[in-house]
Each structure stands twice: as C-alpha cells, then as structure tokens.
Design a protein around this motif. Structure first.
Motif, PDB file in Angstrom:
ATOM      1  N   TRP A  11       0.875  -1.174   0.000  1.00 16.05           N
ATOM      2  CA  TRP A  11       0.000   0.000   0.000  1.00 16.05           C
ATOM      3  C   TRP A  11       0.917   1.231   0.000  1.00 16.05           C
ATOM      4  N   THR A  23       0.601   8.445   8.739  1.00 16.28           N
ATOM      5  CA  THR A  23      -0.177   7.288   8.288  1.00 16.28           C
ATOM      6  C   THR A  23       0.675   6.025   8.123  1.00 16.28           C
ATOM      7  N   ILE A  67      -3.421   5.706  -0.102  1.00 17.31           N
ATOM      8  CA  ILE A  67      -3.939   6.783   0.720  1.00 17.31           C
ATOM      9  C   ILE A  67      -3.449   8.060   0.050  1.00 17.31           C
ATOM     10  N   THR A  95      -8.838   7.789  -0.292  1.00 13.60           N
ATOM     11  CA  THR A  95      -8.498   6.372  -0.185  1.00 13.60           C
ATOM     12  C   THR A  95      -8.884   5.693  -1.495  1.00 13.60           C
ATOM     13  N   ARG A  97      -8.827   1.900  -3.650  1.00  9.46           N
ATOM     14  CA  ARG A  97      -8.617   0.452  -3.626  1.00  9.46           C
ATOM     15  C   ARG A  97      -8.277  -0.008  -5.040  1.00  9.46           C
ATOM     16  N   MET A 257     -10.079   3.070   6.399  1.00  7.37           N
ATOM     17  CA  MET A 257      -9.146   2.967   5.261  1.00  7.37           C
ATOM     18  C   MET A 257      -8.687   1.527   5.071  1.00  7.37           C
ATOM     19  N   THR A 261      -9.637  -0.696   1.710  1.00  7.77           N
ATOM     20  CA  THR A 261      -8.599  -1.212   0.809  1.00  7.77           C
ATOM     21  C   THR A 261      -8.313  -2.691   1.077  1.00  7.77           C
TER      22      THR A 261
END
Ligand code: ATR
Length: 265
Positions: A11, A23, A67, A95, A97, A257, A261
């Motif tokens: 990610w 984050t 993100i 966000t 995916r 989040m 995802t």
C-alpha cells in the motif's frame, strides 16, 4: 509482518510534502495487529507527476491501495475508474482500492471517520441538528457524512459565503429534501456544533464561531488534533458543553481505510 517477502502486498501514501505524515506508522501497526502480510510506504510525488505515477501503480498486481493526501485529493478523483457518489459530490478522494483487474476505486473517508469518532464516543448524530463552521475540504467531507448519518438539519457557516452556497447546493442535489441552511457565526439552536475550519491550529487564531452563544446542552466537536484542547473546546467547556476532540476522527478513519482497501490476512 516480520519480513518483506515475495508474498507481501504493498500500500502507499501519496503526498507532497510527505515527511510529516503519520499514516505509515499508524497503518503498518494496524496491519501487524490484523495479521496482514503487507506494508505501506510513503511516495513523495508532486502534482505534475501524479497522473503518470498512478497509471504505473495501476499495473502493480500486488498493490492493495493508496492513501491520498495534500495536495492530491482533488486531482485523484479524475484518476480513479470509479468513485463513490459522495466523493464525486465532495470533489475529493483520500483512499483508493485497487481491484484484481487493475480498476481503481476511490472513496473519501474524512467525514466517515469524523462520524465514526462521534459514535465511538456515544454521540449519535442521527436525528440531531448540526452546525458546521467551515466550507473547505474537511468541512465538505464532514457535511456529506453528517447528511449521510441522518442529522435532522444542517447549518453551514463560513467566512467566504459563496463556498457555503456551493456546498449547500451540492448537498441538496445529493440528498433531496435534506434541510440545509447557511448560517452566521452564531451556533445557538443546534445540538451538535462542529469546527471544520483550520482555526485553532495556531495559538493566536480567532475562534471559528461565536462561543459566547454556546449553551450547556450543546456538544462541541473539533477536527483540529493539535492542540488537543483548542481555544474553542476550552471556551465550550467553560460554558458547560460536552466536548469532542479532533483525535478520534483520524483514529477511526484508519480502520475505515484498512477496511476499504481490504487490508486483511
Ligand atoms: P481543509 O482542507 O483543511 O479543510 P481548506 O479547504 O483550505 O482546508 O479550508 C479551510 C477552512 O478554514 C475554510 O472554511 C476557511 O474559510 P474560507 O473558505 O473563508 O477561506 C477557514 N479559515 C481558514 N482561515 C480562516 C480565518 N482566518 N478566518 C475564518 N475562516 C478561516
């Protein structure tokens, strides 16, 4: 995760500047807690290069998601294959995916994180009246999330009135029949009062609303995380209001989040 291997999914957070972001620490810790074989890395990318980067990332088969933060939240909308109706109306995505076929699906979770934080503290917005100070990026996300959560009516107030008018119009289009009004600095007559401006970050900031009009039956909530007790929250406490700080919005959003995802073992 103990080691990055060929199985590890990736990610990333996209930002410019990036050094200040928290984050990576937070979501990597959450992945470890959830037992996910994954890693979230920071990617420092400027606005001009965002589109090129995202088309490359789209081809990455072991990418879980992205993100997206300042200054890319608006530009990201057009780079997704699909975005939620709320993210489209807000005009921002934070966000994304990646689906198995490479499609990128975007969502805006700032507002949902705020509402989840309220609920976690036992404050249910459904059926309650709300006052929102601000009409910028964060305020837009919160306004849509409050409408989605079913507040009975919403008053929006902002220094630049045209931004309130624009927000109210988009809310009315997205939620036909929803009672939204443009207000003044006076928050009285609302059960939940929210500061979604950036006022309170700096010590000498003016208050985002007329705190003298607050009454003890009101709940006053912040989006500012630092300081934890802003001048507004201090004034609200003094007037006997229940207060809700800015921290839970982020904490709750991290879980959202991760869910969006599909950070799963
Ligand atoms: P964010 O993405 O953090 O929401 P933003 O979109 O720049 O940032 O929005 C900042 C909000 O704080 C806006 O509502 C802004 O009011 P304007 O739309 O009139 O600019 C508000 N804000 C910032 N500084 C302010 C100030 N000195 N007085 C009143 N409102 C202020």
């Amino acid at each position: 995760m103990t080691e990055i291997t060929g199985h590890t999914r990736v990610w990333a957070i996209l930002a410019d500047p990036i050094h200040h972001v928290k984050t990576p620490q937070a979501l990597n810790a959450l992945m470890r807690k959830r037992g996910v074989d994954g890693v979230l890395i920071p990617i420092h990318v400027g606005a001009d290069d965002l589109s090129g980067l995202v088309s490359g990332l789209r081809t990455m088969r072991n990418l879980g998601g992205l993100i997206v933060t300042v200054p890319h939240k608006t530009a990201m909308v057009a780079l997704c294959d699909e975005v939620s109706p709320a993210a489209r109306a807000i005009g921002a995505v934070n966000t994304v995916r990646r689906e198995a076929d490479g499609r990128l699906v975007g969502e805006m979770l700032d507002g949902a994180g705020f509402v989840a934080g309220l609920r976690q503290a036992g404050i249910e917005p459904k059926g309650r009246s709300a006052y929102l100070a601000g009409a910028g990026g964060a305020a837009n996300a919160i306004a849509f999330a409050l409408a989605e959560a079913g507040v009975s009516r919403l008053t929006v107030a902002n220094r630049t009135r045209s931004k309130c008018e624009d927000l109210a119009q988009r809310l009315a289009e997205a939620y036909p029949g929803f009672a939204v009004e443009i207000g003044s600095p006076d928050p009285s007559g609302h059960e939940i009062v929210v500061n979604a401006t950036s006022l309170g970050l700096r010590e000498n900031d003016p208050l985002p609303l007329d705190a003298d009009r607050l009454t003890p039956d009101q709940i006053v909530a912040e989006i500012i995380m630092q300081p934890e007790t802003t001048a507004l929250l201090a004034a609200a406490k003094e007037r006997g209001c229940r207060t809700h700080p800015g921290g839970p919005m982020l904490a709750c959003q991290l879980e959202l989040m991760a869910d969006f995802t599909e950070m799963r073992p």
